[in-house]
Design a protein around this motif. Structure first.
Motif, PDB file in Angstrom:
ATOM      1  N   LYS A  89       0.670  -1.334  -0.060  1.00  0.00           N
ATOM      2  CA  LYS A  89       0.003  -0.272  -0.296  1.00  0.00           C
ATOM      3  C   LYS A  89       0.611   1.936  -0.223  1.00  0.00           C
ATOM      4  N   GLU A  91       4.075   1.112  -1.126  1.00  0.00           N
ATOM      5  CA  GLU A  91       4.847   1.038  -2.803  1.00  0.00           C
ATOM      6  C   GLU A  91       3.692   1.718  -3.488  1.00  0.00           C
ATOM      7  N   THR A  92       2.170   1.377  -3.605  1.00  0.00           N
ATOM      8  CA  THR A  92       1.975   1.728  -4.920  1.00  0.00           C
ATOM      9  C   THR A  92       0.833   3.190  -4.353  1.00  0.00           C
ATOM     10  N   GLU A  94      -0.738   4.000  -1.857  1.00  0.00           N
ATOM     11  CA  GLU A  94      -2.215   4.283  -1.463  1.00  0.00           C
ATOM     12  C   GLU A  94      -2.178   4.401  -0.084  1.00  0.00           C
ATOM     13  N   TYR A 110      10.442   3.861  -1.431  1.00  0.00           N
ATOM     14  CA  TYR A 110       9.048   4.410  -1.844  1.00  0.00           C
ATOM     15  C   TYR A 110       8.797   5.152  -1.027  1.00  0.00           C
ATOM     16  N   ARG A 238       4.848   7.879  -3.485  1.00  0.00           N
ATOM     17  CA  ARG A 238       4.473   7.748  -4.454  1.00  0.00           C
ATOM     18  C   ARG A 238       2.510   8.622  -4.231  1.00  0.00           C
TER      19      ARG A 238
END
Length: 278
Positions: A89, A91-92, A94, A110, A238
């Motif tokens: 989560k 890393e994306t 979110e 990240y 990120r």
């Protein structure tokens, strides 16, 4: 009351209600509503961060809650998550934040980090008969010939320990949990146990609280401190602006942690948690 006065009163009522509500809407000095922030925590890392009976608990959990009380601009919600899913989560982009990572900038580009929250110390505990036979200060040389317990899946003894095990100079004996290893240590089925200090102290308290120490159990004690890892609150980098409050939150969280270190609240939180089994 005449019909004319009744009508006047009814016409005045909406104006009165609006006047009562107006100060909250137009008062420039009124504090804005706190910003809602969700922070994820590892749901399976006792005693530091874990889910029990539907509630997030643990040392880091209590510290972060206490820090949030010093940040009235934010309303912080702590949510449990499996560790690897939490990393994904971040890393994306979110999720906003996750606790408690170690500092691994090369492995996790990240992630940005708060100031360090506390140090987790890797230690060795041994039974009293083993301690009395000879000093156990130098790791792993002074532990040659011993059976050293560790939790299955945790490779934490270091390169020299792995080499000593590979050469047969000592034995690594994995078990499924800290509780299993500590009970084995007190029964003399292993000679020493390698793990995080707070995890050992916390689990020993639970064992004693639950009356699991058998008559004739061997006394055990800490013999060596091997290393320390600092724990942090990790933030995604990120998010592409999804969390516009991020830099302000980081600054205020760091200030709260600094204050808590200076006034002893972090120390007191750790000690209280470890003294309170169950």
């Amino acid at each position: 009351m005449t019909a004319r006065r009744t009508l006047a009163a009814l016409l005045a009522l909406p104006l009165l209600l609006a006047a009562l509500a107006a100060p909250a809407a137009v008062d420039g000095n009124a504090a804005p509503a706190p910003i809602a922030v969700t922070i994820y925590g590892d749901d399976g890392y006792p005693p530091y961060s874990y889910l029990e009976n539907g509630e997030m608990k643990g040392i880091y959990t209590n510290i972060i809650r206490a820090a949030a009380k010093r940040m009235p601009e934010y309303r912080v919600s702590l949510q449990p998550i499996p560790w690897k899913r939490g990393l994904v989560k971040l890393e994306t982009g979110e999720a906003f934040a996750l606790y408690p990572p170690y500092l691994r900038p090369a492995e996790r580009p990240y992630m940005d980090y708060s100031d360090s929250i506390l140090a987790e110390q890797l230690v060795v505990y041994c039974s009293q008969p083993v301690i009395e036979r000879r000093p156990r200060k130098v790791w792993p040389d002074d532990y040659a010939g011993l059976r050293v317990g560790l939790n299955a899946g945790f490779l934490i003894g270091g390169k020299l320990f792995d080499q000593a095990v590979g050469a047969g100079r000592l034995s690594a004996v994995p078990a499924r949990s800290s509780r299993t290893n500590l009970l084995k240590l007190m029964k003399g089925r292993i000679d020493c146990f390698l793990n995080d200090r707070s995890s050992i102290v916390w689990e020993l308290g639970r064992i004693r609280h639950e009356g699991l120490v058998e008559p004739g159990a061997l006394p055990i004690a800490e013999t060596s401190v091997l290393s320390a890892e600092q724990g942090y609150l990790g933030y995604t980098n990120r998010d592409a602006g999804r969390f516009p409050y991020k830099h302000d939150f980081i600054r205020k969280f760091n200030a709260a942690i600094k204050e808590m270190k200076q006034d002893g609240e972090i120390r007191d939180t750790i000690e209280h948690f470890l003294r309170t089994p169950g």
